[in-house]
Design an enzyme around this catalytic site. Structure first.
Site, PDB file in Angstrom:
ATOM      1  N   LEU A  18       0.827  -1.218   0.000  1.00 17.29           N
ATOM      2  CA  LEU A  18       0.000   0.000   0.000  1.00 17.29           C
ATOM      3  C   LEU A  18       0.858   1.263   0.000  1.00 17.29           C
ATOM      4  O   LEU A  18       0.330   2.373  -0.056  1.00 17.29           O
ATOM      5  CB  LEU A  18      -0.900  -0.001   1.246  1.00 17.29           C
ATOM      6  CG  LEU A  18      -1.896  -1.162   1.348  1.00 17.29           C
ATOM      7  CD1 LEU A  18      -2.587  -1.148   2.718  1.00 17.29           C
ATOM      8  CD2 LEU A  18      -2.935  -1.093   0.223  1.00 17.29           C
ATOM      9  N   THR A  64      11.012  -4.075   1.931  1.00 16.91           N
ATOM     10  CA  THR A  64      10.057  -4.770   2.786  1.00 16.91           C
ATOM     11  C   THR A  64      10.323  -6.270   2.761  1.00 16.91           C
ATOM     12  O   THR A  64      11.322  -6.728   2.186  1.00 16.91           O
ATOM     13  CB  THR A  64       8.605  -4.378   2.420  1.00 16.91           C
ATOM     14  OG1 THR A  64       7.734  -4.940   3.394  1.00 16.91           O
ATOM     15  CG2 THR A  64       8.189  -4.845   1.033  1.00 16.91           C
ATOM     16  N   LYS A  68      14.672  -7.064   4.319  1.00 15.58           N
ATOM     17  CA  LYS A  68      15.213  -6.013   5.200  1.00 15.58           C
ATOM     18  C   LYS A  68      16.615  -6.333   5.725  1.00 15.58           C
ATOM     19  O   LYS A  68      17.470  -5.451   5.807  1.00 15.58           O
ATOM     20  CB  LYS A  68      14.263  -5.767   6.375  1.00 15.58           C
ATOM     21  CG  LYS A  68      12.946  -5.135   5.936  1.00 15.58           C
ATOM     22  CD  LYS A  68      12.026  -4.880   7.120  1.00 15.58           C
ATOM     23  CE  LYS A  68      10.706  -4.323   6.615  1.00 15.58           C
ATOM     24  NZ  LYS A  68       9.814  -3.917   7.710  1.00 15.58           N
ATOM     25  N   ALA A 129      10.119 -12.114  17.873  1.00 14.75           N
ATOM     26  CA  ALA A 129      11.526 -11.723  18.021  1.00 14.75           C
ATOM     27  C   ALA A 129      12.193 -11.649  16.651  1.00 14.75           C
ATOM     28  O   ALA A 129      13.414 -11.778  16.546  1.00 14.75           O
ATOM     29  CB  ALA A 129      12.248 -12.720  18.929  1.00 14.75           C
TER      30      ALA A 129
HETATM   31  P1  ATR Z   1       9.608 -10.426  10.349  1.00 15.45           P
HETATM   32  O1  ATR Z   1      10.877  -9.898   9.757  1.00 15.45           O
HETATM   33  O2  ATR Z   1       8.380 -10.121   9.540  1.00 15.45           O
HETATM   34  O3  ATR Z   1       9.438 -10.065  11.776  1.00 15.45           O
HETATM   35  P2  ATR Z   1      10.623 -13.075  10.926  1.00 15.45           P
HETATM   36  O4  ATR Z   1      11.973 -12.509  11.187  1.00 15.45           O
HETATM   37  O5  ATR Z   1      10.512 -14.314  10.125  1.00 15.45           O
HETATM   38  O6  ATR Z   1       9.697 -12.008  10.205  1.00 15.45           O
HETATM   39  O7  ATR Z   1       9.892 -13.273  12.349  1.00 15.45           O
HETATM   40  C1  ATR Z   1       8.625 -13.796  12.449  1.00 15.45           C
HETATM   41  C2  ATR Z   1       8.204 -13.829  13.924  1.00 15.45           C
HETATM   42  O8  ATR Z   1       6.927 -14.458  14.017  1.00 15.45           O
HETATM   43  C3  ATR Z   1       9.114 -14.665  14.799  1.00 15.45           C
HETATM   44  O9  ATR Z   1       9.103 -14.154  16.106  1.00 15.45           O
HETATM   45  C4  ATR Z   1       8.458 -16.041  14.744  1.00 15.45           C
HETATM   46  O10 ATR Z   1       8.767 -16.903  15.808  1.00 15.45           O
HETATM   47  P3  ATR Z   1      10.118 -17.808  15.763  1.00 15.45           P
HETATM   48  O11 ATR Z   1      11.247 -16.912  16.150  1.00 15.45           O
HETATM   49  O12 ATR Z   1       9.880 -18.889  16.736  1.00 15.45           O
HETATM   50  O13 ATR Z   1      10.239 -18.315  14.349  1.00 15.45           O
HETATM   51  C5  ATR Z   1       7.010 -15.655  14.796  1.00 15.45           C
HETATM   52  N1  ATR Z   1       6.164 -16.686  14.210  1.00 15.45           N
HETATM   53  C6  ATR Z   1       5.978 -16.919  12.890  1.00 15.45           C
HETATM   54  N2  ATR Z   1       5.135 -17.957  12.711  1.00 15.45           N
HETATM   55  C7  ATR Z   1       4.782 -18.387  13.960  1.00 15.45           C
HETATM   56  C8  ATR Z   1       3.925 -19.418  14.455  1.00 15.45           C
HETATM   57  N3  ATR Z   1       3.247 -20.230  13.627  1.00 15.45           N
HETATM   58  N4  ATR Z   1       3.815 -19.551  15.797  1.00 15.45           N
HETATM   59  C9  ATR Z   1       4.487 -18.745  16.656  1.00 15.45           C
HETATM   60  N5  ATR Z   1       5.313 -17.755  16.229  1.00 15.45           N
HETATM   61  C10 ATR Z   1       5.452 -17.583  14.917  1.00 15.45           C
END
Ligand code: ATR
Length: 273
Positions: A18, A64, A68, A129
């Protein structure tokens, strides 16, 4: 008229972004001869895309998901939090290179402030995280919060983030949510579906009416988490505010002009309907 200055956004996929609605409206409003274009950049092609942007005169842009971190590693000059956190969402051209910034964390802070939910002096629980969570955690710590409890599926990543941003951050668990002032979902859980993700059920069970619940997910705007929080009479803040304010801050880095935030907000709301 001379050719417009070109700004871009790279991501994968990028179709649903967007951002261009906000930036085109802002350029238009201020009479700046510039356009903002989406670039779909496949994983593995980030360096090529950055070189192409430099070669073709792109003046700056956004980065994005999922690029990143890759961009942070690919460019030499990172400013402020982008360097400490190794994440870039904004590029500003300087001669024949880009300087990388991150405006995500400050964007979330502005969104909280705007909703009269300043985190300063408050106890916060944050789900996630990952990259987004890193920017948010750093901005919260800088804003002078009392406590940040990081709750994450993979606990070691929560610990790494707590170590990175330092006190007052620590690893938390869902049961801590009942004793905080603000809960922030900084994961992508809840994206593209109105339903509450199963993975958030334990967190939702701890929500009560004294809590402010903010979500970084903005599609759908009223996420399953926010709906569940509203049912418990908690105050909620949706993800469009963070999207708007990270964009406004990026715009100001490119143009050195005050972003027309309300113009950008109207364009964003119209495009997100
Ligand atoms: P972004 O850069 O968008 O923050 P990322 O670095 O892949 O993406 O982080 C995704 C976050 O969502 C992480 O905290 C991830 O938890 P993990 O560190 O355990 O991977 C969390 N996340 C994604 N899918 C999840 C799920 N099905 N259940 C719980 N946490 C999830």
């Amino acid at each position: 008229m001379s050719d417009p200055a070109v700004y871009g956004i790279m991501g994968y996929p990028i179709k649903k972004s967007l951002s261009r609605y906000m930036h085109d409206a802002a350029f238009d409003h201020l009479g700046i001869n510039a356009i903002y274009l989406p670039f779909e950049v496949e994983p593995g092609q980030v360096e090529n895309a950055l070189n192409d942007w430099i070669a073709t005169g792109v003046q700056g842009g956004n980065v994005t998901v999922p690029h990143k971190e890759t961009v942070a590693h690919a460019i030499k000059h990172l400013e402020g939090e982008a360097a400490t956190l190794q994440t870039v969402n904004t590029l500003v051209r300087s001669g024949d290179e880009f300087i990388g910034y991150t405006t995500d964390g400050q964007g979330l802070l502005r969104s909280l402030d705007e909703a009269n939910a300043s985190p300063t002096g408050k106890r916060i629980a944050m789900l996630g995280a990952g990259g987004a969570a890193r920017s948010i955690a750093a901005a919260l710590v800088k804003a002078g919060i009392d406590q940040l409890l990081i709750i994450n599926r993979t606990e070691s990543r929560a610990q790494d983030l707590a170590d990175l941003v330092g006190a007052p951050a620590a690893v938390g668990k869902n049961s801590d949510i009942k004793s905080v002032d603000i809960l922030i979902n900084a994961t992508s859980l809840g994206m593209n579906s109105e339903a509450l993700p199963r993975e958030l059920e334990d967190a939702v069970a701890e929500i009560s009416d004294h809590l402010v619940v903010a979500d970084i997910v903005y599609r759908p705007r009223n996420t399953g988490l926010l709906q569940a929080a509203q049912e418990k009479n908690a105050k909620t803040i949706d993800g469009l505010g963070m999207l708007l304010h990270q964009a406004a801050l990026a715009f100001e880095l490119w143009t050195n002009q005050k972003a027309p935030t309300e113009v950008m907000r109207s364009a964003l709301l119209a495009a997100s309907e």
